[in-house]
Design a protein around this motif. Structure first.
Motif, PDB file in Angstrom:
ATOM      1  N   ASP A   1       0.826  -1.207   0.000  1.00  0.00           N
ATOM      2  CA  ASP A   1       0.000   0.000   0.000  1.00  0.00           C
ATOM      3  C   ASP A   1       0.861   1.260   0.000  1.00  0.00           C
ATOM      4  OD1 ASP A   1      -2.355  -1.291  -0.091  1.00  0.00           O
ATOM      5  OD2 ASP A   1      -2.659  -1.358   2.077  1.00  0.00           O
ATOM      6  N   ALA A   2       2.030   1.181   0.634  1.00  0.00           N
ATOM      7  CA  ALA A   2       2.901   2.343   0.696  1.00  0.00           C
ATOM      8  C   ALA A   2       3.452   2.705  -0.678  1.00  0.00           C
ATOM      9  CB  ALA A   2       4.056   2.086   1.662  1.00  0.00           C
ATOM     10  N   GLN A   3       3.348   1.782  -1.643  1.00  0.00           N
ATOM     11  CA  GLN A   3       3.889   2.052  -2.977  1.00  0.00           C
ATOM     12  C   GLN A   3       2.795   2.399  -3.974  1.00  0.00           C
ATOM     13  OE1 GLN A   3       7.105  -0.765  -4.033  1.00  0.00           O
ATOM     14  NE2 GLN A   3       6.531  -1.828  -2.179  1.00  0.00           N
ATOM     15  N   ALA A   4       1.615   2.791  -3.472  1.00  0.00           N
ATOM     16  CA  ALA A   4       0.509   3.114  -4.368  1.00  0.00           C
ATOM     17  C   ALA A   4       0.698   4.499  -4.967  1.00  0.00           C
ATOM     18  CB  ALA A   4      -0.801   3.058  -3.600  1.00  0.00           C
ATOM     19  N   GLY A   5       0.065   4.729  -6.102  1.00  0.00           N
ATOM     20  CA  GLY A   5       0.041   6.062  -6.694  1.00  0.00           C
ATOM     21  C   GLY A   5       1.142   6.301  -7.709  1.00  0.00           C
ATOM     22  N   TRP A   6       1.022   7.431  -8.425  1.00  0.00           N
ATOM     23  CA  TRP A   6       1.990   7.740  -9.456  1.00  0.00           C
ATOM     24  C   TRP A   6       2.449   9.182  -9.314  1.00  0.00           C
ATOM     25  CZ3 TRP A   6      -2.173   4.645 -10.165  1.00  0.00           C
ATOM     26  CH2 TRP A   6      -1.909   3.359 -10.651  1.00  0.00           C
ATOM     27  N   LYS A   7       3.729   9.409  -9.547  1.00  0.00           N
ATOM     28  CA  LYS A   7       4.229  10.788  -9.576  1.00  0.00           C
ATOM     29  C   LYS A   7       4.063  11.314 -11.009  1.00  0.00           C
ATOM     30  CE  LYS A   7       7.581  12.088  -6.864  1.00  0.00           C
ATOM     31  NZ  LYS A   7       8.865  12.035  -6.212  1.00  0.00           N
ATOM     32  N   PHE A   8       3.623  12.530 -11.165  1.00  0.00           N
ATOM     33  CA  PHE A   8       3.347  13.150 -12.472  1.00  0.00           C
ATOM     34  C   PHE A   8       2.378  12.303 -13.302  1.00  0.00           C
ATOM     35  CE2 PHE A   8       8.005  14.013 -11.779  1.00  0.00           C
ATOM     36  CZ  PHE A   8       7.786  15.227 -11.143  1.00  0.00           C
ATOM     37  N   GLY A   9       1.701  11.367 -12.679  1.00  0.00           N
ATOM     38  CA  GLY A   9       0.737  10.558 -13.414  1.00  0.00           C
ATOM     39  C   GLY A   9       1.318   9.372 -14.149  1.00  0.00           C
ATOM     40  N   PHE A  10       2.661   9.206 -14.164  1.00  0.00           N
ATOM     41  CA  PHE A  10       3.153   8.013 -14.856  1.00  0.00           C
ATOM     42  C   PHE A  10       4.327   7.319 -14.180  1.00  0.00           C
ATOM     43  CE2 PHE A  10       7.023   9.588 -16.797  1.00  0.00           C
ATOM     44  CZ  PHE A  10       6.839  10.957 -16.705  1.00  0.00           C
ATOM     45  N   ILE A  11       5.016   7.981 -13.247  1.00  0.00           N
ATOM     46  CA  ILE A  11       6.109   7.278 -12.559  1.00  0.00           C
ATOM     47  C   ILE A  11       5.541   6.653 -11.289  1.00  0.00           C
ATOM     48  CG2 ILE A  11       8.371   7.466 -11.499  1.00  0.00           C
ATOM     49  CD1 ILE A  11       8.839   9.939 -13.174  1.00  0.00           C
ATOM     50  N   PRO A  12       5.481   5.323 -11.209  1.00  0.00           N
ATOM     51  CA  PRO A  12       4.894   4.719 -10.013  1.00  0.00           C
ATOM     52  C   PRO A  12       5.753   4.975  -8.781  1.00  0.00           C
ATOM     53  CG  PRO A  12       5.748   3.038 -11.489  1.00  0.00           C
ATOM     54  CD  PRO A  12       5.907   4.328 -12.192  1.00  0.00           C
ATOM     55  N   HIS A  13       5.106   4.979  -7.615  1.00  0.00           N
ATOM     56  CA  HIS A  13       5.801   5.204  -6.346  1.00  0.00           C
ATOM     57  C   HIS A  13       6.466   3.939  -5.849  1.00  0.00           C
ATOM     58  CE1 HIS A  13       5.103   9.287  -5.200  1.00  0.00           C
ATOM     59  NE2 HIS A  13       3.827   9.212  -5.524  1.00  0.00           N
ATOM     60  N   TRP A  14       7.020   3.135  -6.737  1.00  0.00           N
ATOM     61  CA  TRP A  14       7.665   1.908  -6.278  1.00  0.00           C
ATOM     62  C   TRP A  14       8.992   2.271  -5.638  1.00  0.00           C
ATOM     63  CZ3 TRP A  14       7.118  -1.660 -11.168  1.00  0.00           C
ATOM     64  CH2 TRP A  14       5.751  -1.830 -11.417  1.00  0.00           C
ATOM     65  N   HIS A  15       9.402   1.439  -4.689  1.00  0.00           N
ATOM     66  CA  HIS A  15      10.645   1.756  -3.991  1.00  0.00           C
ATOM     67  C   HIS A  15      11.855   1.652  -4.898  1.00  0.00           C
ATOM     68  CE1 HIS A  15       8.417   0.699  -0.085  1.00  0.00           C
ATOM     69  NE2 HIS A  15       8.464   1.984  -0.244  1.00  0.00           N
ATOM     70  N   VAL A  16      11.727   0.860  -5.965  1.00  0.00           N
ATOM     71  CA  VAL A  16      12.894   0.659  -6.817  1.00  0.00           C
ATOM     72  C   VAL A  16      13.231   1.937  -7.580  1.00  0.00           C
ATOM     73  CG1 VAL A  16      11.688  -0.179  -8.863  1.00  0.00           C
ATOM     74  CG2 VAL A  16      13.962  -1.024  -8.345  1.00  0.00           C
ATOM     75  N   PHE A  17      12.263   2.876  -7.696  1.00  0.00           N
ATOM     76  CA  PHE A  17      12.522   4.100  -8.438  1.00  0.00           C
ATOM     77  C   PHE A  17      13.050   5.220  -7.567  1.00  0.00           C
ATOM     78  CE2 PHE A  17       9.297   2.121 -11.280  1.00  0.00           C
ATOM     79  CZ  PHE A  17      10.187   1.858 -12.299  1.00  0.00           C
ATOM     80  N   THR A  18      13.698   4.862  -6.450  1.00  0.00           N
ATOM     81  CA  THR A  18      14.402   5.858  -5.647  1.00  0.00           C
ATOM     82  C   THR A  18      15.848   5.392  -5.554  1.00  0.00           C
ATOM     83  OG1 THR A  18      13.794   4.617  -3.706  1.00  0.00           O
ATOM     84  CG2 THR A  18      12.411   6.497  -4.235  1.00  0.00           C
ATOM     85  N   PRO A  19      16.784   6.312  -5.271  1.00  0.00           N
ATOM     86  CA  PRO A  19      18.193   5.875  -5.214  1.00  0.00           C
ATOM     87  C   PRO A  19      18.425   4.745  -4.222  1.00  0.00           C
ATOM     88  CG  PRO A  19      18.048   8.258  -5.200  1.00  0.00           C
ATOM     89  CD  PRO A  19      16.650   7.762  -5.127  1.00  0.00           C
ATOM     90  N   TRP A  20      17.883   4.901  -3.002  1.00  0.00           N
ATOM     91  CA  TRP A  20      18.114   3.859  -1.993  1.00  0.00           C
ATOM     92  C   TRP A  20      17.377   2.578  -2.366  1.00  0.00           C
ATOM     93  CZ3 TRP A  20      13.751   1.987   0.239  1.00  0.00           C
ATOM     94  CH2 TRP A  20      12.609   2.777   0.164  1.00  0.00           C
ATOM     95  N   GLY A  21      16.180   2.744  -2.948  1.00  0.00           N
ATOM     96  CA  GLY A  21      15.404   1.559  -3.301  1.00  0.00           C
ATOM     97  C   GLY A  21      16.080   0.762  -4.392  1.00  0.00           C
ATOM     98  N   PHE A  22      16.657   1.474  -5.375  1.00  0.00           N
ATOM     99  CA  PHE A  22      17.331   0.768  -6.463  1.00  0.00           C
ATOM    100  C   PHE A  22      18.528   0.001  -5.925  1.00  0.00           C
ATOM    101  CE2 PHE A  22      20.331   0.541 -10.000  1.00  0.00           C
ATOM    102  CZ  PHE A  22      19.545  -0.139 -10.903  1.00  0.00           C
ATOM    103  N   ALA A  23      19.332   0.686  -5.074  1.00  0.00           N
ATOM    104  CA  ALA A  23      20.494  -0.002  -4.498  1.00  0.00           C
ATOM    105  C   ALA A  23      20.045  -1.194  -3.663  1.00  0.00           C
ATOM    106  CB  ALA A  23      21.303   0.979  -3.645  1.00  0.00           C
ATOM    107  N   GLY A  24      18.995  -0.969  -2.862  1.00  0.00           N
ATOM    108  CA  GLY A  24      18.490  -2.068  -2.031  1.00  0.00           C
ATOM    109  C   GLY A  24      18.014  -3.235  -2.875  1.00  0.00           C
ATOM    110  N   PHE A  25      17.324  -2.919  -3.964  1.00  0.00           N
ATOM    111  CA  PHE A  25      16.813  -3.978  -4.840  1.00  0.00           C
ATOM    112  C   PHE A  25      17.951  -4.794  -5.432  1.00  0.00           C
ATOM    113  CE2 PHE A  25      15.470  -5.176  -9.213  1.00  0.00           C
ATOM    114  CZ  PHE A  25      14.542  -6.134  -8.862  1.00  0.00           C
ATOM    115  N   VAL A  26      19.001  -4.097  -5.903  1.00  0.00           N
ATOM    116  CA  VAL A  26      20.120  -4.821  -6.515  1.00  0.00           C
ATOM    117  C   VAL A  26      20.814  -5.706  -5.471  1.00  0.00           C
ATOM    118  CG1 VAL A  26      22.354  -4.564  -7.633  1.00  0.00           C
ATOM    119  CG2 VAL A  26      20.450  -3.118  -8.306  1.00  0.00           C
ATOM    120  N   ILE A  27      21.038  -5.140  -4.263  1.00  0.00           N
ATOM    121  CA  ILE A  27      21.680  -5.934  -3.206  1.00  0.00           C
ATOM    122  C   ILE A  27      20.811  -7.132  -2.862  1.00  0.00           C
ATOM    123  CG2 ILE A  27      22.463  -5.902  -0.818  1.00  0.00           C
ATOM    124  CD1 ILE A  27      23.059  -2.935  -1.189  1.00  0.00           C
ATOM    125  N   PHE A  28      19.506  -6.878  -2.758  1.00  0.00           N
ATOM    126  CA  PHE A  28      18.577  -7.962  -2.423  1.00  0.00           C
ATOM    127  C   PHE A  28      18.643  -9.062  -3.471  1.00  0.00           C
ATOM    128  CE2 PHE A  28      14.586 -10.170  -2.186  1.00  0.00           C
ATOM    129  CZ  PHE A  28      14.267 -10.172  -0.853  1.00  0.00           C
TER     130      PHE A  28
END
Lengths: 407, 103, 171
Positions: A210-237
């Motif tokens: 639920d914390a990843q719901a919604g879109w920025k500017f209407g097309f970029i989803p609020h997924w954690h992978v689309f943030t600097p820390w989230g991307f790094a975390g995803f790759v490490i994971f």
């Protein structure tokens, strides 16, 4: 599972509606029980089938990458059509069921039997808390992420039991190596999702989605992978998940070409098939958790694609990650054991810790002015990129001679 | 017997199993494991009193158990490191034979 | 409700008791892990979800590995693992001491009238635990962190071989 919200589209509600149509007439205590049993049966059925066809897909894709056809001989019974060897997994299943089950004379019989069972049981347990779609989570737990990794940590025990019970020194040595690898990569695996918990403020998987719901500017989803820390975390994971599920390039514990399958040496027939199955289940569960934590769970990437039901989005993301696993297996050479542990302790763990600090900076800057909101992107990207480059350089400088301390 | 008393009897029985193990066995690892069992028995008491207390609002019992688990993990690590050190000097981990101060 | 508790208690106690009497160290360790899992089941029964999962993660996942590694590192051959039974006197005095403690404890528990709160099962969410850890118990959290770091560093220092000391012995 919660009752479906009435506002959702029909396809979205279909699984819950179907279940309620079947069990709706039962009195209350039985209803919950039957619902739980249906969930268990569905998980076993769907992931069992998925396992069968992923093995086929893996062999096909590996064949494709290596310029050979892959298995294409197994026919469909009675009609004698081949369909690209689509029935290969079932032929394999029959083969492993009918093979002789060899137990070494001096083996610890009980443990030898218990190891594959325990491994499979623990890896199936992890499926319980993954949200497969809107309102489709088998068990709603407040500490779901913790549960997932607690159940996953117990699989190490099964590896030890397998190596020990075989009464074969090579099995035992390989099991110790496998354990060293599993324990080393457990750390970055656990550290890489802590930032997600920090940002979402919860350990419940549904709340993280639920914390990843919604879109920025209407097309970029609020997924954690689309943030600097989230991307790094995803790759490490994902790197740690590769190692935790014993997949190439981290498959030194059971490198077939070098050490006759390590702790699985003394296993044959159906027990070996159970190990194989547990490995794929572990891979599927870790991918499912990666999707939940970083890739927005069952949410669709674009607003106008929301008409596609959530469980299909989850399945699509799962298959994409599995394809990534197979692709990596086809292209990367195996790591040496010393390279492997050095990579974990000197690269992934520090990086994961820095990423945790990075996330704190990110969340502190989010409360301030618009300028800070904009500034946190380059700042956080720099915080994670600079250590990445520095640590990476150090790592590649260390290809110097090996020290044979424990060899 | 109320549920609280059942929990307490369970924890004291587990404590005594750990105690007997720690006293009667002379293998260092088993002694350590007996001590771990006793720690677990104490944790059970904390949870039981938290669960059945008249006002469980401040989750102090739960907090205490979390800290206790962390301390028990540290204890296990140090204890087993000591076992390995003793083994390196004595080539044996029987407690009776580890009776010299200088290894 | 109580039946579940009794089953959990019997399984945990049985596993622990058998583990303490077995001669094979590996079997002892594995059975003890089962009894730790039983303790985690008790926490689940009592509604302390977070503690139960933490117990599994720490004991079944981590402490068990340390124990098993220690068992394997402190033996010369496979025969070393079957521990010779200890002297009868030691065992008997251990049983007497343990039985006495058990008798006193159980007697005290049964004799004491316990005012059980009639309130329903208390719940504690992860969020509450987090707030408490960072608020009321922040100092203890810091101390535990320091303790863990120091203890693990100490463990490494104690367990790591001195390389200068016995260079011929190492393979």
């Amino acid at each position: 599972m919660i009752a479906a919200a009435t506002t959702d589209a029909f396809l979205e509600r279909a699984p819950v509606l179907l279940r309620d149509a079947v069990t709706g007439f039962l009195p209350e205590p039985w209803r919950t029980l039957v619902n739980a049993l249906i969930a268990v049966g569905l998980i076993l059925g769907i992931f069992g089938t998925l396992f069968a066809f992923i093995t086929l897909a893996e062999r096909k894709i590996l064949g494709r990458v290596q310029n050979r056809p892959g298995p294409n001989r197994a026919p469909i019974p009675f009609i004698n059509k081949r369909f690209f060897g689509l029935s290969q997994p079932f032929a394999d299943g029959v083969k492993s069921l009918t093979k002789e089950d060899i137990v070494p004379r001096d083996a610890d019989k009980v443990l030898h039997y218990l190891a594959p069972v325990a491994l499979l049981a623990f890896s199936i347990l992890t499926f319980a808390v993954i949200p497969y779609g809107r309102n489709l989570v088998p068990v709603e737990l407040d500490a779901a992420v913790l549960y997932f990794f607690a159940a996953g940590a117990a699989t190490e025990l099964a590896v030890f039991m397998a190596g020990w019970a075989s009464r074969n020194k090579y099995s035992l040595l390989a099991a110790m190596r496998a354990l060293a690898q599993l324990i080393s990569y457990e750390l970055p695996l656990l550290l890489s999702w802590v930032p997600v918990v920090l940002i979402a403020g919860t350990l419940s998987t549904t709340a993280i989605v639920d914390a990843q719901a919604g879109w920025k500017f209407g097309f970029i989803p609020h997924w954690h992978v689309f943030t600097p820390w989230g991307f790094a975390g995803f790759v490490i994971f994902m790197v740690a998940a590769l190692a935790e599920s014993n997949r190439s390039p981290f498959d030194t514990p059971e490198a077939e070409s070098e050490l006759i399958a390590g702790h699985l040496t003394e296993y044959s027939g159906f027990k070996y098939a159970l190990f194989f199955m547990a490995e794929y289940f572990g891979m599927l569960a870790l991918s499912g958790m990666a999707i939940t934590l970083f890739l927005g769970g069952w949410r669709s990437p674009l607003p106008f694609l929301e008409f596609i039901p959530s469980y299909l989005w989850f399945g699509g993301k799962l298959l994409a990650l599995i394809f990534g696993f197979i692709w990596i297996r086809a292209t990367f050479p195996r790591l040496r054991i010393d390279q492997l542990t050095r990579f974990a302790w000197k690269f992934l763990v520090p990086l994961a810790l820095i990423n945790l600090g990075n996330t704190i900076v990110w969340s502190l800057m989010s409360n301030s002015s618009a300028l800070m909101q904009l500034a946190r992107w380059p700042v956080c990207a720099a915080i994670i990129l600079v250590p990445f480059v520095v640590l990476g350089r150090k790592l590649s400088a260390g290809v110097a001679p090996r020290i044979y301390r424990y060899a | 017997m109320t549920a609280l008393q059942l929990c307490l009897v369970f924890s004291s029985a587990l404590f005594c199993v750990g105690l007997v193990g720690a006293l009667a066995r002379s293998n260092t690892i088993l002694v350590l494991l007996g001590i771990e069992l006793m720690l677990n028995a104490a944790n059970i008491n904390f949870i039981a009193f938290w669960r059945f207390s008249p006002s469980p609002a401040p989750a102090t019992g739960v907090m205490f158990v979390i800290f206790s688990i962390a301390v028990a993990a540290a204890e296990a690590a140090v204890g087993l490191a000591l076992v390995i050190a003793v083994y390196r000097h004595q080539k044996n981990i029987r407690l009776q034979e580890a009776n010299r101060l200088k290894g | 409700m109580n039946a579940v508790l009794i089953v959990i208690a019997l399984v945990t106690l049985g596993a622990a008791a058998v583990a303490m009497t077995l001669r094979n160290l590996i079997h002892s360790a594995l059975l003890l892990i089962a009894s730790w899992a039983g303790v985690a089941a008790f926490y689940l029964w009592a509604g302390a979800e977070f503690v139960a999962f933490a117990e599994i993660l720490v004991y079944v996942g981590a402490v068990s590995m340390v124990v098993l590694f220690a068992v394997l590192l402190t033996r010369r051959s496979r025969a070393d693992l079957t521990v010779t039974p200890d002297s009868a006197g030691r065992a008997i005095s251990g049983f007497i001491a343990g039985g006495a403690v058990c008798g006193v404890l159980v007697g005290a528990i049964v004799a004491t009238p316990m005012g059980v709160g009639s309130s329903p099962t208390p719940t504690v969410t992860v969020k509450q635990i987090g707030v408490q850890l960072m608020g009321t118990h922040a100092a203890s959290l810091l101390i535990v962190g320091v303790l863990l770091t120091v203890a693990l560093l100490g463990a490494i220092v104690i367990a790591s071989a001195d390389r200068t000391d016995d260079s011929e012995d190492t393979p």
